[in-house]
Motif scaffolding. Structure first.
Motif, PDB file in Angstrom:
ATOM      1  N   VAL A   1       4.161   1.172   5.623  1.00 56.18           N
ATOM      2  CA  VAL A   1       3.780   1.387   4.232  1.00 56.18           C
ATOM      3  C   VAL A   1       2.358   0.892   4.011  1.00 56.18           C
ATOM      4  O   VAL A   1       1.865   0.001   4.709  1.00 56.18           O
ATOM      5  CB  VAL A   1       4.746   0.681   3.253  1.00 56.18           C
ATOM      6  N   ASP A   2       1.706   1.462   3.033  1.00 50.71           N
ATOM      7  CA  ASP A   2       0.355   1.082   2.612  1.00 50.71           C
ATOM      8  C   ASP A   2       0.488   0.199   1.383  1.00 50.71           C
ATOM      9  O   ASP A   2       0.921   0.658   0.323  1.00 50.71           O
ATOM     10  CB  ASP A   2      -0.441   2.352   2.310  1.00 50.71           C
ATOM     11  N   VAL A   3       0.141  -1.096   1.520  1.00 51.79           N
ATOM     12  CA  VAL A   3       0.315  -2.059   0.433  1.00 51.79           C
ATOM     13  C   VAL A   3      -0.982  -2.202  -0.360  1.00 51.79           C
ATOM     14  O   VAL A   3      -2.043  -2.464   0.216  1.00 51.79           O
ATOM     15  CB  VAL A   3       0.763  -3.428   0.974  1.00 51.79           C
ATOM     16  N   ARG A   4      -0.875  -2.054  -1.678  1.00 52.49           N
ATOM     17  CA  ARG A   4      -2.025  -2.161  -2.558  1.00 52.49           C
ATOM     18  C   ARG A   4      -1.752  -3.214  -3.630  1.00 52.49           C
ATOM     19  O   ARG A   4      -0.869  -3.036  -4.473  1.00 52.49           O
ATOM     20  CB  ARG A   4      -2.341  -0.813  -3.193  1.00 52.49           C
ATOM     21  N   PRO A   5      -2.475  -4.340  -3.599  1.00 49.54           N
ATOM     22  CA  PRO A   5      -2.246  -5.412  -4.568  1.00 49.54           C
ATOM     23  C   PRO A   5      -2.560  -4.974  -5.994  1.00 49.54           C
ATOM     24  O   PRO A   5      -3.462  -4.172  -6.243  1.00 49.54           O
ATOM     25  CB  PRO A   5      -3.202  -6.518  -4.107  1.00 49.54           C
ATOM     26  N   VAL A   6      -1.789  -5.547  -6.920  1.00 51.43           N
ATOM     27  CA  VAL A   6      -1.927  -5.265  -8.337  1.00 51.43           C
ATOM     28  C   VAL A   6      -2.088  -6.607  -9.051  1.00 51.43           C
ATOM     29  O   VAL A   6      -1.409  -7.585  -8.697  1.00 51.43           O
ATOM     30  CB  VAL A   6      -0.670  -4.533  -8.870  1.00 51.43           C
ATOM     31  N   PRO A   7      -2.983  -6.734 -10.039  1.00 49.93           N
ATOM     32  CA  PRO A   7      -3.075  -8.000 -10.789  1.00 49.93           C
ATOM     33  C   PRO A   7      -1.707  -8.428 -11.320  1.00 49.93           C
ATOM     34  O   PRO A   7      -0.920  -7.592 -11.763  1.00 49.93           O
ATOM     35  CB  PRO A   7      -4.041  -7.650 -11.927  1.00 49.93           C
TER      36      PRO A   7
ATOM     37  N   GLY B   1       4.176   9.158   3.939  1.00 51.15           N
ATOM     38  CA  GLY B   1       3.278   8.014   3.869  1.00 51.15           C
ATOM     39  C   GLY B   1       3.423   7.332   2.533  1.00 51.15           C
ATOM     40  O   GLY B   1       2.896   7.812   1.520  1.00 51.15           O
ATOM     41  N   ASP B   2       4.142   6.235   2.484  1.00 46.98           N
ATOM     42  CA  ASP B   2       4.500   5.582   1.224  1.00 46.98           C
ATOM     43  C   ASP B   2       3.473   4.521   0.837  1.00 46.98           C
ATOM     44  O   ASP B   2       2.968   3.780   1.686  1.00 46.98           O
ATOM     45  CB  ASP B   2       5.878   4.940   1.347  1.00 46.98           C
ATOM     46  N   VAL B   3       3.189   4.424  -0.461  1.00 46.09           N
ATOM     47  CA  VAL B   3       2.234   3.446  -0.982  1.00 46.09           C
ATOM     48  C   VAL B   3       2.990   2.440  -1.847  1.00 46.09           C
ATOM     49  O   VAL B   3       3.675   2.825  -2.808  1.00 46.09           O
ATOM     50  CB  VAL B   3       1.129   4.131  -1.808  1.00 46.09           C
ATOM     51  N   VAL B   4       2.873   1.156  -1.504  1.00 46.27           N
ATOM     52  CA  VAL B   4       3.534   0.084  -2.237  1.00 46.27           C
ATOM     53  C   VAL B   4       2.512  -0.591  -3.141  1.00 46.27           C
ATOM     54  O   VAL B   4       1.516  -1.152  -2.666  1.00 46.27           O
ATOM     55  CB  VAL B   4       4.144  -0.954  -1.272  1.00 46.27           C
ATOM     56  N   HIS B   5       2.732  -0.524  -4.444  1.00 43.27           N
ATOM     57  CA  HIS B   5       1.923  -1.247  -5.416  1.00 43.27           C
ATOM     58  C   HIS B   5       2.656  -2.551  -5.722  1.00 43.27           C
ATOM     59  O   HIS B   5       3.778  -2.538  -6.224  1.00 43.27           O
ATOM     60  CB  HIS B   5       1.730  -0.419  -6.681  1.00 43.27           C
ATOM     61  N   CYS B   6       1.998  -3.675  -5.424  1.00 45.21           N
ATOM     62  CA  CYS B   6       2.707  -4.959  -5.424  1.00 45.21           C
ATOM     63  C   CYS B   6       1.880  -6.021  -6.138  1.00 45.21           C
ATOM     64  O   CYS B   6       0.653  -6.077  -5.999  1.00 45.21           O
ATOM     65  CB  CYS B   6       2.952  -5.377  -3.976  1.00 45.21           C
TER      66      CYS B   6
ATOM     67  N   VAL C   1       2.093 -10.521  -2.364  1.00 40.30           N
ATOM     68  CA  VAL C   1       1.711  -9.712  -1.205  1.00 40.30           C
ATOM     69  C   VAL C   1       1.955 -10.433   0.105  1.00 40.30           C
ATOM     70  O   VAL C   1       2.549  -9.882   1.046  1.00 40.30           O
ATOM     71  CB  VAL C   1       0.237  -9.266  -1.323  1.00 40.30           C
ATOM     72  N   ASP C   2       1.492 -11.672   0.232  1.00 38.21           N
ATOM     73  CA  ASP C   2       1.604 -12.374   1.511  1.00 38.21           C
ATOM     74  C   ASP C   2       3.056 -12.504   1.952  1.00 38.21           C
ATOM     75  O   ASP C   2       3.390 -12.259   3.126  1.00 38.21           O
ATOM     76  CB  ASP C   2       0.966 -13.760   1.422  1.00 38.21           C
ATOM     77  N   ARG C   3       3.928 -12.907   1.030  1.00 34.77           N
ATOM     78  CA  ARG C   3       5.343 -13.060   1.390  1.00 34.77           C
ATOM     79  C   ARG C   3       5.964 -11.724   1.785  1.00 34.77           C
ATOM     80  O   ARG C   3       6.682 -11.635   2.785  1.00 34.77           O
ATOM     81  CB  ARG C   3       6.113 -13.666   0.215  1.00 34.77           C
TER      82      ARG C   3
ATOM     83  N   VAL D   1       5.117   4.622  -4.469  1.00 32.93           N
ATOM     84  CA  VAL D   1       4.865   6.056  -4.546  1.00 32.93           C
ATOM     85  C   VAL D   1       5.316   6.631  -3.210  1.00 32.93           C
ATOM     86  O   VAL D   1       4.695   6.386  -2.173  1.00 32.93           O
ATOM     87  CB  VAL D   1       3.380   6.358  -4.809  1.00 32.93           C
ATOM     88  N   ALA D   2       6.435   7.345  -3.243  1.00 35.19           N
ATOM     89  CA  ALA D   2       7.102   7.766  -2.007  1.00 35.19           C
ATOM     90  C   ALA D   2       7.084   9.278  -1.884  1.00 35.19           C
ATOM     91  O   ALA D   2       7.346   9.994  -2.860  1.00 35.19           O
ATOM     92  CB  ALA D   2       8.540   7.260  -1.993  1.00 35.19           C
ATOM     93  N   ASP D   3       6.788   9.736  -0.663  1.00 41.32           N
ATOM     94  CA  ASP D   3       6.858  11.163  -0.388  1.00 41.32           C
ATOM     95  C   ASP D   3       7.645  11.463   0.889  1.00 41.32           C
ATOM     96  O   ASP D   3       7.711  12.600   1.335  1.00 41.32           O
ATOM     97  CB  ASP D   3       5.466  11.774  -0.297  1.00 41.32           C
TER      98      ASP D   3
END
Length: 355
Positions: free
Chosen positions: A89-95, A67-72, A77-79, A62-64
């Motif tokens: 970027v703000d990383v947010r884990p996804v199942p 401040g970009d949010v990465v849904h991953c 995530v670790d890699r 989600v890019a503006d």
């Protein structure tokens, strides 16, 4: 060969964010959901956003432009944090069972809504991209030089493709496309490697990706002297390519450039419909063709853009990745000084390797 360069995270990011913010302001949007490999790799400064050629990206952004949010995917995530993603970027884990794009807000405009604008935003290469692209192009060219110097007429197309693919992987390059045509199959425009031998003449086509960028090139090897008709057709197809490069002037549409390419074929002795028998290439960068030039393509040529034209006729083809800039000679990125060349309108172009 030199080791693959590490992506210089942050080097080009401010300008990429500025371009995206400007694009969104013009479109009247606050944010956009980025989901495709080419756009994600561009915006994240060369990050590897998938785990295999042709696989779907393992993240969405989600890019503006601020401040970009990465849904991953949680298992990536670790890699990605350790090796790929920039720090801003703000990383947010996804199942792992949920596509990252579905985890993001669903009321956002999508990439498809801004596809033309996003291609234009990533078209003009930035300094960090130019360095990485030149390193990639040189490495791909050196791989083909090495593989074709080792090739033998009895070698199978598949064996040569395997050798090329292995050398590319050893350089950290994803072999997105490796095509090989031996003498019996050189009339095929997209020769997926088969079991037959190379014979007296062969063609190899490579599209190699590293840090998101894709280099495209074609090379020929001959194990005896070509016949005069093939030699003449080779010279003519190089002239068609030169006309294509000359037609790439800023603000022209790809459709307009393609019209010039089509007219070049009969001007250099080919059938007037030859351009209809295979795609002619177009801009390149974060996709093999970004986009492919077609009669309906409204994308315009941008200063500092990379192109890979591939004019072709029966038994002949030329292809390299070049960067075009107004007032300057094209820079051939897929260049190995060890490969034989001919000069066409002042530019060194690849000749057939004689073995």
């Amino acid at each position: 060969m030199s080791p693959a360069p590490v992506p210089p995270h942050g080097a080009d990011r401010p300008e990429k964010r500025r371009r995206l913010r400007e694009l969104l302001d013009r479109a009247g949007h606050e944010r956009v959901l980025l989901t495709t490999g080419p756009t994600l790799a561009w915006y994240l400064d060369g990050a590897r956003v998938d785990v295999g050629a042709g696989a779907a990206p393992v993240l969405a952004v989600v890019a503006d432009g601020r401040g970009d949010v990465v849904h991953c995917a949680v298992n990536e995530v670790d890699r990605l944090l350790a090796e790929e993603l920039p720090d801003d970027v703000d990383v947010r884990p996804v199942p792992w069972a949920v596509p990252p794009a579905l985890a993001a807000a669903r009321d956002l405009p999508r990439e498809d809504d801004l596809a033309l604008e996003l291609r234009a935003a990533r078209a003009g290469l930035l300094p960090g991209e130019r360095v990485r692209y030149a390193d990639l192009g040189r490495a791909c060219a050196e791989v083909l030089t090495r593989a074709l110097h080792e090739a033998e007429p009895a070698q199978s197309e598949r064996a040569l493709a395997g050798r090329v693919g292995g050398l590319l992987l050893a350089e950290g390059i994803d072999p997105l496309v490796v095509l090989v045509a031996g003498q019996d199959r050189v009339l095929l425009r997209h020769p997926v490697p088969g079991p037959g031998p190379l014979g007296r003449r062969a063609m190899v086509v490579v599209c190699g990706r590293r840090h998101g960028l894709v280099a495209n090139l074609t090379r020929w090897v001959a194990f005896d002297d070509p016949d005069p008709a093939t030699a003449e057709a080779t010279r003519a197809v190089l002239e068609v390519e030169a006309d294509a490069l000359a037609a790439c002037r800023p603000s022209r549409t790809l459709a307009e450039v393609l019209e010039d390419v089509a007219r070049a074929y009969p001007r250099h002795g080919f059938d007037a419909q030859e351009w209809t028998r295979h795609h002619q290439g177009g801009p390149t960068g974060y996709a093999g063709r970004d986009p492919r030039a077609t009669p309906d393509a409204v994308d315009t040529v941008v200063p500092g853009q990379a192109f890979a034209w591939n004019p072709t006729a029966p038994g002949v083809k030329v292809e390299d990745t070049l960067v075009l800039a107004p007032g300057a000679d094209p820079q051939v990125l897929t260049c190995d000084p060890a490969w034989p060349t001919v000069t066409v309108r002042g530019l060194a172009r690849p000749a057939e390797l004689r073995r």
